[in-house]
Design an enzyme around this catalytic site. Sequence first.
Site, mmCIF file in Angstrom:
data_model
loop_
_atom_site.group_PDB
_atom_site.id
_atom_site.type_symbol
_atom_site.label_atom_id
_atom_site.label_comp_id
_atom_site.label_asym_id
_atom_site.label_seq_id
_atom_site.Cartn_x
_atom_site.Cartn_y
_atom_site.Cartn_z
ATOM 1 N N HIS A 51 0.821 -1.202 0.000
ATOM 2 C CA HIS A 51 0.000 0.000 0.000
ATOM 3 C C HIS A 51 0.863 1.263 0.000
ATOM 4 O O HIS A 51 0.624 2.197 -0.767
ATOM 5 C CB HIS A 51 -0.915 -0.024 1.228
ATOM 6 C CG HIS A 51 -1.710 1.223 1.416
ATOM 7 N ND1 HIS A 51 -2.869 1.464 0.712
ATOM 8 C CD2 HIS A 51 -1.505 2.314 2.205
ATOM 9 C CE1 HIS A 51 -3.346 2.648 1.070
ATOM 10 N NE2 HIS A 51 -2.533 3.180 1.971
ATOM 11 N N GLU A 73 -1.656 -4.985 -4.053
ATOM 12 C CA GLU A 73 -2.398 -4.557 -2.863
ATOM 13 C C GLU A 73 -3.820 -5.099 -2.897
ATOM 14 O O GLU A 73 -4.367 -5.538 -1.884
ATOM 15 C CB GLU A 73 -2.421 -3.026 -2.814
ATOM 16 C CG GLU A 73 -3.135 -2.460 -1.601
ATOM 17 C CD GLU A 73 -3.579 -1.016 -1.817
ATOM 18 O OE1 GLU A 73 -3.646 -0.565 -2.980
ATOM 19 O OE2 GLU A 73 -3.864 -0.344 -0.819
ATOM 20 N N ASN A 451 24.532 -24.417 -3.899
ATOM 21 C CA ASN A 451 25.149 -25.738 -3.988
ATOM 22 C C ASN A 451 24.413 -26.762 -3.136
ATOM 23 O O ASN A 451 24.259 -27.923 -3.532
ATOM 24 C CB ASN A 451 26.609 -25.680 -3.522
ATOM 25 C CG ASN A 451 27.496 -25.135 -4.614
ATOM 26 O OD1 ASN A 451 27.079 -25.069 -5.768
ATOM 27 N ND2 ASN A 451 28.711 -24.745 -4.267
HETATM 28 MG MG LIG Z 1 0.844 4.768 5.016
#
Ligand SMILES: [Mg+2]
Lengths: 722, 118
Positions: A51, A73, A451
């Site tokens: 966000h 988001e 590896n």
């Molecule tokens: Mg904020």
Amino acid sequence: MGLQFDASPDEIKLFLEEAEEHLQLLEEDLVRLEKEKDNQELLQAIFRAAHTLKGSSATLGHQRMAQLTHGMENILDKVRKGQLSITTPIMDVLLEGLDFLKVLKEEIETLEESDVDLEKILGSLSKAAAGGQTASSAAEGKLATIPEGSTAVTEVAAAVQAAEPAVPSMALDWDEKDHVTRGKKQGKMAYSILVNLAETSEMLSVRALLTLMALRENGEIVKSIPSSEEIEREEATSVLHVALISDRAKDQIVHVLKELPDVVRVEAAPLDITREEAGASAPDGVTVAKTTVAANEQANAPLPKDETPGNGNGSAKIKDTKIAKVSRTVRVDVELLDNLMNLVGELVIDRTRLAQLLGALESKYDSNDLVEDLNRTSVHIGRVTTLLQEEIMKARMLPVESLFNKFPRMMRDLSQQAGKDIEFIMEGQETELDRSIIEEIGDPLIHLLRNAVDHAIEPPEERVAKGKKPQGYVKLSARHEENHIIISVKEDGRGIDPDKIRASAVKKGIITEEVARRLNDQEAINLIFASGLSTAAKVSEVSGRGVGMDVVRNNLEKVNGSVEIVTELGKGTEFIIKLPLTLAIIRALMVSVDSRVYAIPLGSVLETIRLTDGQIKEINKREAIVVRGRVLPLLRVKELFNHQTRGVRESGKTFVVVVNLGGQQMGLVVDSLIGEQEVVIKTLGKFIGDVQGVAGATILGDGSVALIVDVPSLVKKVVKVG
Amino acid sequence: MPKILVVDDAAFMRLRVAKLLTENGYEVLEAGDGQEGVDQYKKNKPDLVLMDITMPVMDGITAVQEIKKHDPNAVVVMCSALGQQTMVMNSVKAGAKDFIVKPYQPEKILDTIKRFIG
Ligand SMILES: [Mg+2]
């Protein structure tokens, strides 16, 4: 194509710093989330990162980054609300999004637009988001693009626009009429007011509520369409129709309303209740509009009312304050810390110098008051210097977490690619290490982990056939041990076969067959660090070890670190990396040779031995001594640095400093031992250039220069010859 | 000089807004989360608060409630992203006076502030 952002260099720098933090958080926590699906706090932190990135990138003007973060988001928000659950496909698309984000972040650094095609990932993101709610896929598509500034037109507003009523008329029920009548009796006016809000208004319902609140400050609202309850349920339209009683003049009210944001038109007329008699129903237009909106909103996403964090929710609030520790931090340029460290280094040297001067003064003026005073001050300065040094070292320290963060994701991907079932465990992420060392050990760790996945851990079927659990583990851990940090990479894979290493080393012409036979198992295993051996792909298949192990050792040695191997065939291998806490100041054993002082880093010193007459033997054309039954090759520091020998010293006063590097040991022959001391490492730089066997120099308390012995290069030299 | 408290967990956003505001003759205070915002408000009594919503430790809505408890006349303007209407609505119900949607347009911030504190 060049990119330009509407931001100052400071702003871009800060943006990048924060973006990096958020990307790292996503990198680590997304993978964690896959395992800890019910960890709400984790989920919130991940959501916040996406966000915040969205908000910041949109503000910076990086539209594509804003779009991408918005898409991510969106999914996270749905997971948060329980509308989607974390599945492997969802995680894949989020991680893919994260990869693209990194590229977009790089664009800001280089100001070059990359050629990544976001169409596909944006598509996958919105498809994944729609997975929880197939019905609203159309609305999702709409949401996945961020409208630019004021050109944003919400579907809702547009839908309502057509239904705008032309005349302000208001149907009132009996109660409402009574309200108006009472107001008029008090000498107030009744108005019918029609307010048009801009169709481009962001968050129309909130705007409508604020407009309604402004009206309340100017009178009493008898009725509004939509009602304040409807508005609060986010069912507002761009048209607000209000019956108001007020003691203010119409123009005054209109003026107040016109000053409000997003109010594009206000029409007010005196409200005549006698004319409204018949209609108990609202004007058609408004009703129609309301219906349209309600339908749209439902299609979008019916949000549970209580999703808002902390709003009127007592228990959630208490939880929040529990973790409410205000961090007081500032950002400091690493260069500034380096400078501070250098300055403290100077102080450390002066402190030693001061102590020496005092010693001289004391012996000259015995118990003089001034000398005593000076002594006390000097001791104090010494203490403060030590504290200052410790504090600055602390400031340079970072938890290894900042490095470890990216590994869970890497291991997840590598395991998938290799078709292996591997549990990746991390421990001690909070362990702190000097940031410059952290920078250097990233590559070696990646090599070792890679590896482990590619070569060490067997495929599930092979493990089962061997009687092992189908799932292997790779454990990366960090811990503090005395003056060192130990980082270990441990797995339960194939283990390393010393015979196979011997064979391939001979085949590659790295050692002769005879030497190979003489090597004990540990020495043979250590050969995987020899350059030329591990770079051969064939060998890596045979030995179960992969690419560039020499690079691993070299990188670690660059920061005065070392690496040891503990392995058991069929059971697994552990790489134990030993690192100093810091690079700038080390503890060293000070020795002298022909009255010149040398510093040997204490980290590689095993023990010191006083030589007795005739102890030095010639073994394989090289001077050596036998210590506890083992042959220890010797190197005379005197010869190494070409001292002009003035006469032969009595051998009884010769010492051997036994040093160790990755299990290889040798002895350095010196004249005498001075003692342990903290030395500040100064690089020799361009004055002397690269001197064989010298890691740097330090300035001693008396102002003279002592060379710091480069143990790794000496051990290699001797071992190669051997 | 009117004092404005900028509460946002993104230092980048704070820097942007702070720059704009100082250039336009405001004194700027900053806070990195809701709790810090409440503390700063109590200590420094700013004339107006620009309040982010999604923040760690304490979110913006709770912060508005806390500030309003302390000072019913506080002027708090919410700074939100487009998809946060419900949260902004709740903030307004909790006493926030207005809202701005990110990404901010400078004129919009200044206009909004001017409407409340001139
Ligand atoms: Mg904020």
